[in-house]
Scaffold this motif. Structure first.
Motif, mmCIF file in Angstrom:
data_model
loop_
_atom_site.group_PDB
_atom_site.id
_atom_site.type_symbol
_atom_site.label_atom_id
_atom_site.label_comp_id
_atom_site.label_asym_id
_atom_site.label_seq_id
_atom_site.Cartn_x
_atom_site.Cartn_y
_atom_site.Cartn_z
ATOM 1 N N ALA A 237 -37.631 -7.037 18.677
ATOM 2 C CA ALA A 237 -38.555 -7.840 17.882
ATOM 3 C C ALA A 237 -37.997 -8.150 16.500
ATOM 4 C CB ALA A 237 -39.908 -7.142 17.765
ATOM 5 N N TYR A 238 -37.163 -7.259 15.941
ATOM 6 C CA TYR A 238 -36.626 -7.528 14.609
ATOM 7 C C TYR A 238 -35.863 -8.853 14.588
ATOM 8 C CZ TYR A 238 -31.645 -6.447 15.521
ATOM 9 O OH TYR A 238 -30.342 -6.480 15.958
ATOM 10 N N GLN A 239 -35.309 -9.243 15.735
ATOM 11 C CA GLN A 239 -34.571 -10.503 15.805
ATOM 12 C C GLN A 239 -35.506 -11.701 15.704
ATOM 13 O OE1 GLN A 239 -32.858 -9.246 19.507
ATOM 14 N NE2 GLN A 239 -30.876 -8.738 18.596
ATOM 15 N N SER A 240 -36.764 -11.536 16.123
ATOM 16 C CA SER A 240 -37.755 -12.605 15.949
ATOM 17 C C SER A 240 -38.098 -12.807 14.482
ATOM 18 C CB SER A 240 -39.039 -12.262 16.713
ATOM 19 O OG SER A 240 -38.814 -12.138 18.092
ATOM 20 N N PHE A 241 -38.122 -11.697 13.725
ATOM 21 C CA PHE A 241 -38.489 -11.756 12.312
ATOM 22 C C PHE A 241 -37.302 -12.073 11.404
ATOM 23 C CE2 PHE A 241 -41.877 -9.098 14.102
ATOM 24 C CZ PHE A 241 -43.004 -9.667 13.539
ATOM 25 N N GLY A 242 -36.089 -11.876 11.911
ATOM 26 C CA GLY A 242 -34.910 -12.116 11.082
ATOM 27 C C GLY A 242 -34.730 -11.093 9.984
ATOM 28 N N VAL A 243 -35.258 -9.891 10.182
ATOM 29 C CA VAL A 243 -35.132 -8.798 9.214
ATOM 30 C C VAL A 243 -34.501 -7.612 9.929
ATOM 31 C CG1 VAL A 243 -36.396 -7.160 7.760
ATOM 32 C CG2 VAL A 243 -37.090 -9.567 7.838
ATOM 33 N N VAL A 244 -33.402 -7.111 9.392
ATOM 34 C CA VAL A 244 -32.622 -6.078 10.065
ATOM 35 C C VAL A 244 -32.992 -4.699 9.518
ATOM 36 C CG1 VAL A 244 -30.292 -5.222 10.545
ATOM 37 C CG2 VAL A 244 -30.734 -7.690 10.465
ATOM 38 N N PRO A 245 -33.354 -3.759 10.385
ATOM 39 C CA PRO A 245 -33.657 -2.399 9.933
ATOM 40 C C PRO A 245 -32.380 -1.595 9.722
ATOM 41 C CG PRO A 245 -33.861 -2.490 12.297
ATOM 42 C CD PRO A 245 -33.517 -3.886 11.845
ATOM 43 N N ASP A 246 -32.538 -0.397 9.188
ATOM 44 C CA ASP A 246 -31.417 0.534 9.066
ATOM 45 C C ASP A 246 -31.297 1.426 10.303
ATOM 46 O OD1 ASP A 246 -30.622 -0.029 6.226
ATOM 47 O OD2 ASP A 246 -32.707 0.550 5.907
ATOM 48 N N ILE A 247 -32.451 1.726 10.901
ATOM 49 C CA ILE A 247 -32.515 2.519 12.120
ATOM 50 C C ILE A 247 -33.525 1.854 13.049
ATOM 51 C CG2 ILE A 247 -33.048 4.770 13.143
ATOM 52 C CD1 ILE A 247 -32.464 6.074 10.452
ATOM 53 N N LEU A 248 -33.196 1.806 14.327
ATOM 54 C CA LEU A 248 -34.107 1.249 15.328
ATOM 55 C C LEU A 248 -34.202 2.237 16.486
ATOM 56 C CD1 LEU A 248 -34.378 -2.339 16.680
ATOM 57 C CD2 LEU A 248 -34.025 -0.485 18.317
ATOM 58 N N THR A 249 -35.424 2.443 16.978
ATOM 59 C CA THR A 249 -35.612 3.301 18.142
ATOM 60 C C THR A 249 -36.081 2.469 19.326
ATOM 61 O OG1 THR A 249 -37.879 3.846 17.462
ATOM 62 C CG2 THR A 249 -36.113 5.347 16.767
ATOM 63 N N THR A 250 -35.632 2.859 20.507
ATOM 64 C CA THR A 250 -35.954 2.125 21.727
ATOM 65 C C THR A 250 -36.097 3.108 22.878
ATOM 66 O OG1 THR A 250 -35.187 0.381 23.250
ATOM 67 C CG2 THR A 250 -33.492 1.689 22.161
ATOM 68 N N ALA A 251 -36.931 2.748 23.836
ATOM 69 C CA ALA A 251 -37.110 3.563 25.049
ATOM 70 C C ALA A 251 -37.870 2.679 26.039
ATOM 71 C CB ALA A 251 -37.840 4.868 24.751
ATOM 72 N N LYS A 252 -38.942 3.187 26.624
ATOM 73 C CA LYS A 252 -39.799 2.461 27.560
ATOM 74 C C LYS A 252 -39.004 1.513 28.454
ATOM 75 C CE LYS A 252 -44.362 2.907 25.371
ATOM 76 N NZ LYS A 252 -45.033 3.604 26.467
ATOM 77 N N GLY A 253 -38.990 0.218 28.151
ATOM 78 C CA GLY A 253 -38.367 -0.757 29.031
ATOM 79 C C GLY A 253 -36.858 -0.671 29.126
ATOM 80 N N LEU A 254 -36.224 0.138 28.297
ATOM 81 C CA LEU A 254 -34.756 0.222 28.303
ATOM 82 C C LEU A 254 -34.230 0.624 29.672
ATOM 83 C CD1 LEU A 254 -32.049 0.153 26.762
ATOM 84 C CD2 LEU A 254 -32.476 2.532 26.087
ATOM 85 N N GLY A 255 -34.889 1.550 30.341
ATOM 86 C CA GLY A 255 -34.442 1.999 31.654
ATOM 87 C C GLY A 255 -35.186 1.353 32.801
ATOM 88 N N GLY A 256 -36.066 0.417 32.521
ATOM 89 C CA GLY A 256 -36.787 -0.264 33.581
ATOM 90 C C GLY A 256 -37.625 0.660 34.444
ATOM 91 N N GLY A 257 -37.953 1.852 33.949
ATOM 92 C CA GLY A 257 -38.722 2.821 34.701
ATOM 93 C C GLY A 257 -38.038 4.170 34.778
ATOM 94 N N PHE A 258 -36.737 4.210 34.514
ATOM 95 C CA PHE A 258 -36.024 5.493 34.477
ATOM 96 C C PHE A 258 -36.095 6.040 33.052
ATOM 97 C CE2 PHE A 258 -32.853 8.705 34.727
ATOM 98 C CZ PHE A 258 -32.721 9.026 36.079
ATOM 99 N N PRO A 259 -36.402 7.330 32.871
ATOM 100 C CA PRO A 259 -36.569 7.866 31.510
ATOM 101 C C PRO A 259 -35.266 7.819 30.707
ATOM 102 C CG PRO A 259 -37.537 9.334 33.143
ATOM 103 C CD PRO A 259 -36.739 8.323 33.901
ATOM 104 N N ILE A 260 -35.297 7.087 29.612
ATOM 105 C CA ILE A 260 -34.170 7.047 28.683
ATOM 106 C C ILE A 260 -34.666 6.502 27.350
ATOM 107 C CG2 ILE A 260 -33.420 4.743 29.450
ATOM 108 C CD1 ILE A 260 -30.514 5.666 28.856
ATOM 109 N N GLY A 261 -34.128 7.008 26.261
ATOM 110 C CA GLY A 261 -34.422 6.509 24.932
ATOM 111 C C GLY A 261 -33.151 6.451 24.124
ATOM 112 N N ALA A 262 -33.194 5.735 23.003
ATOM 113 C CA ALA A 262 -32.005 5.628 22.163
ATOM 114 C C ALA A 262 -32.403 5.373 20.723
ATOM 115 C CB ALA A 262 -31.082 4.508 22.650
ATOM 116 N N MET A 263 -31.584 5.868 19.819
ATOM 117 C CA MET A 263 -31.691 5.561 18.401
ATOM 118 C C MET A 263 -30.445 4.785 18.014
ATOM 119 S SD MET A 263 -31.732 8.093 15.081
ATOM 120 C CE MET A 263 -30.032 8.612 15.380
ATOM 121 N N LEU A 264 -30.641 3.658 17.349
ATOM 122 C CA LEU A 264 -29.544 2.784 16.947
ATOM 123 C C LEU A 264 -29.472 2.752 15.431
ATOM 124 C CD1 LEU A 264 -30.295 1.958 19.873
ATOM 125 C CD2 LEU A 264 -29.818 -0.419 19.233
#
Length: 403
Positions: A237-264
């Motif tokens: 979503a940050y790409q929709s706003f054009g504002v870049v964070p310092d840290i981004l967290t992601t999970a849920k849809g990343l694995g399409g149903g397989f448990p996985i998360g990531a910090m970028l």
């Protein structure tokens, strides 16, 4: 022989922290699900924005099956090929230079908050520890993340909470400007609040938060656990706003149903998590990373992302038509395929009634708090399934309104 189980077994053997529906799903294909009795449902819930490509997507099944025959798990004293490929893909498609893998959104946020504190203390001293977060936010269920989340109903009752956390009204830039100081280590937000009611940040709020963080040497952390992985029509979503964070967290849809998360994050910030400072036993396991690599390869395709907005418009147009007939929603809001239908005051508190009525009609929807119905279907849901699901949902609406 497989043991026969039913919904009543949940009450017998499971901790009662959930209240699952009366039916038990046993099979899914695309955007359809079947329960133990063979009843079919159109899935607008998506496992709470997890099943980004629906159920049993052939590319994900193939990736899982292939990796399952090779290597399931190695300790984090080793690395593995799927993890390196997935991390490379995330770096190539985002602002990030470094990736940390874990198993869930809560774990990704736990890592992010720990890193933000560690970075600030290392660079600016022990007093720079305040985390500013926002009312109605949700960041996970660990004690740290649930305390950062701005909903006391999830964090009360467990004893003293971690300190150094301030909650402010969401989308209130003046309140943020008054609170933030050189003792603030991070400002944490969901660009699109999920559990809090499907409420997007305003452009001015996100831009203002970025500027205030820069002014006070605070990190801007975006929790994109629910809004990421194509959910809003851009990869994050940050790409929709054009504002870049310092840290981004992601999970849920990343694995399409397989448990996985990531910090970028960036290389400079990541350097403050030196060897031994943080970890995850299963984080970056070959199975999860192989499936996520396949999912991300599909989700990141321009045609898939572009279609998300078309499907959003299809949902919104039909929900507005339903509202014109039944006057049940005060607002239809959200981004991409994370859509919230806020109930009118006369129906306040009845979101679960709509969810239950939907199940009776053969459509799975969610709630985002007691007053908002949430839709988070597969990003590749066919238009025919959208139309059929909304036909069933309209019958559910009629049933609830008539009571």
């Amino acid at each position: 022989m497989t043991q026969q189980v039913q919904r009543a077994d949940f009450d017998r053997v499971m901790v009662p922290n959930y209240a699952p529906a009366a039916f038990v799903p046993v099979r899914g294909q695309g955007s359809r699900v079947w329960d133990q009795q063979g009843k079919e449902y159109v899935d607008f819930a998506g496992g709470i924005a997890v099943n980004s490509l629906g159920h049993a997507h052939p590319a994900l099944v193939a990736a899982l099956t292939e990796q399952a025959g090779k290597l399931w798990h190695v300790s984090n004293s080793l690395t593995n090929e799927p993890a390196l490929r997935l991390a490379s893909k995330l770096v190539e498609t985002t602002f990030a230079e470094k990736v940390f893998f874990c198993n869930s959104g809560g774990e990704a946020n736990e890592a992010a908050f720990k890193l933000a504190r560690r970075y600030a203390i290392d660079k600016f001293g022990p007093d720079k520890v305040e985390i500013i977060a926002f009312n109605n936010a949700f960041h996970g269920r660990t004690f740290f993340t649930v305390s950062v989340g701005g909903q006391s109903k999830y964090s009360d009752g467990f004893g003293p909470k971690p300190g150094g956390i301030t909650h402010l009204p969401f989308n209130d830039l003046d309140a943020l400007a008054k609170q933030i100081s050189d003792k603030t280590c991070a400002v944490v937000m969901e660009p699109l609040q999920g559990e809090g009611g499907i409420t997007p940040a305003t452009q001015a709020f996100i831009e203002g938060a970025r500027a205030l963080c820069d002014k006070h040497n605070a990190l801007l952390v975006f929790d994109e656990v629910q809004s990421g992985n194509g959910r809003t029509g851009t990869l994050y979503a940050y790409q929709s706003f054009g504002v870049v964070p310092d840290i981004l967290t992601t999970a849920k849809g990343l694995g399409g149903g397989f448990p996985i998360g990531a910090m970028l994050t960036t290389a400079d910030i990541a350097s403050h998590l030196a060897v031994g400072t943080h970890g995850s036993t299963y984080g970056g396991n070959p199975l999860g990373c192989a499936v996520a690599e396949a999912a991300l390869g599909i989700i990141s395709q321009p045609a898939v992302l572009a279609a998300v907005q078309d499907k959003h418009n299809r949902f919104k147009q039909r929900l507005n038509a339903i509202n014109a007939q039944y006057q049940c929603f005060s607002e239809i809001r959200g981004m991409g395929l994370l859509i919230g239908a806020a109930l009118v005051p006369a129906l306040a508190g009845k979101a679960k009634d709509f969810m239950n009525a939907g199940a009776k009609e053969g459509v799975m929807v969610l709630q985002a708090g007691p007053d908002v119905i949430r839709f988070a279907p597969s990003l590749v849901i066919p238009d025919a399934d959208i139309d059929e699901g909304l036909n069933r949902f309209e019958r559910a609406v009629a049933a609830v309104v008539a009571k």
